[in-house]
Scaffold this active site. Structure first.
Site, PDB file in Angstrom:
ATOM      1  N   PRO A  66       0.882  -1.267  -0.028  1.00  0.00           N
ATOM      2  CA  PRO A  66       0.113  -0.118   0.129  1.00  0.00           C
ATOM      3  C   PRO A  66       0.675   1.401   0.097  1.00  0.00           C
ATOM      4  O   PRO A  66       0.753   1.992   0.857  1.00  0.00           O
ATOM      5  CB  PRO A  66      -0.874  -0.019   1.077  1.00  0.00           C
ATOM      6  CG  PRO A  66       0.182  -0.776   2.237  1.00  0.00           C
ATOM      7  CD  PRO A  66       0.803  -1.820   1.398  1.00  0.00           C
ATOM      8  N   CYS A  67       1.410   1.650  -1.161  1.00  0.00           N
ATOM      9  CA  CYS A  67       2.156   2.746  -1.420  1.00  0.00           C
ATOM     10  C   CYS A  67       1.101   3.939  -1.130  1.00  0.00           C
ATOM     11  O   CYS A  67       1.839   5.103  -0.909  1.00  0.00           O
ATOM     12  CB  CYS A  67       3.066   2.799  -2.406  1.00  0.00           C
ATOM     13  SG  CYS A  67       2.266   2.600  -4.127  1.00  0.00           S
TER      14      CYS A  67
END
Length: 352
Positions: free
Chosen positions: A316-317
């Site tokens: 989850p950047c």
């Protein structure tokens, strides 16, 4: 792609009747010829089972269909600026080309003008259009077990060279070494756009939005790294990814269990593992990640590693924002980042 059976039937009837009220409402991809058309196309009508319907021309292009030369679906409405027509024709003459400033100059068009006018007419920039055409050729599903490199199929070219060049540049030629691996590519539809998933039966290697800038280069690097050949196919990992993404977008899942292949340097992998530790519904900054992995002087390098993440959403950047609270950038586009953060905040019981 339109999957509602009622809409499919409605649009097929419009296609049969050449109903002008539906021009621009949908595009019909014809599997037997590889072209896509407007509702009012005068060509011989296909059978219903040979039709795929799309809301936009970009979707049709990304699915591997080329514009029909009879009804010119990319020239709707008909008052298309001459510069746009010339650019479309130039792409069709050489769909494998990656456009540079000199190419625009040769046509007497500035790249900024091409970007603006394409956006006005088609809702996508010229670069997005050219990329969609290349990617559509490369990712066209191969039917009846035919070998992609040796088949022109129904792409509509006088020779197979353009199809061959566009496909092999991204996907690679058949492996020559016994230890070469096969990676399988498929598409996943999400509420915020189509994604490409590349996997084996054991792990997910790449998950990206199909309009991400530089996606072709990402795929090429992945292929070269593993000395791989990439084919269209549906693996158990792809099915698991599709299911888990659907659950995520329906607010039924906060963690993913898809096995991942981390295709990066040891430092990049360290950063990606840190990203996975950011709790659902929360955010952090590059500085926060630097503190968590005990690398306080590596903030810039952490930002680069974050940008190199090839497995969107699952790693989850999008949960990384600027230290001052601004959202910062996102490879999938800032609007998608806003959507994802809002989705997770709502599920987590957070309100503005």
């Amino acid at each position: 792609m339109i999957t509602d059976p009622a809409l499919q039937r409605e649009y097929y009837e419009a296609l049969l009747n050449k109903n002008p009220a539906y021009d621009g409402i949908f595009f019909a991809g014809i599997r037997t010829t590889g072209i896509f058309c407007h509702a009012t196309c005068t060509a011989k009508k296909p059978k219903f089972e040979n039709c795929t319907f799309f809301h936009t021309a970009e979707e049709a292009l990304l699915s591997g269909y080329r514009p029909c030369k009879r009804c010119h679906p990319l020239f709707y409405p008909q008052q298309i600026p001459a510069e746009v027509r010339n650019l479309v024709e130039a792409v069709e003459a050489d769909p494998a080309r990656r456009w540079k400033e000199a190419d625009f100059q040769a046509l007497g068009v500035h790249s900024a003008t091409a970007r603006r006018k394409f956006k006005e007419v088609y809702g996508m920039t010229f670069v997005q259009y050219a990329r969609a055409r290349r990617m559509g050729i490369a990712f066209k599903e191969i039917t009846h077990g035919e070998t992609v490199i040796n088949q022109q199929l129904a792409t509509g070219y006088e020779s197979s060279s353009a199809f061959h060049d566009a496909f092999s540049k991204i996907m690679g030629n058949p492996p020559k070494k016994a230890n070469s691996i096969i990676l399988y590519m498929n598409m996943i539809a999400t509420p915020i756009g189509r994604m490409i998933a590349i996997s084996t039966e054991e792990a997910l290697y790449l998950l990206e939005f199909i309009d991400r800038r530089g996606l072709e280069k990402e795929i090429e690097r992945l292929r070269i790294r593993y000395d791989a050949r990439i084919l269209v196919g549906n693996t158990s990992i792809h099915k698991q990814t599709t299911t888990e993404l659907e659950q995520y977008f329906n607010e039924q899942r906060t963690q993913f269990s898809v096995p991942l292949m981390y295709s990066g340097t040891p430092f990049q992998q360290e950063v990606w593992h840190a990203l996975e530790q950011i709790p659902y519904g929360e955010t952090t900054s590059y500085t926060g990640i630097a503190h968590n992995i005990n690398r306080p002087t590596s903030v810039r390098a952490i930002g680069n590693a974050n940008g190199a993440n090839q497995i969107a959403i699952i790693i989850p950047c999008h949960r990384v924002i600027q230290q001052n609270g601004d959202l910062g950038g996102y490879g999938g586009g800032i609007e998608r980042k806003k959507y994802l953060l809002a989705l997770e905040a709502e599920k987590n019981g957070v309100s503005d």
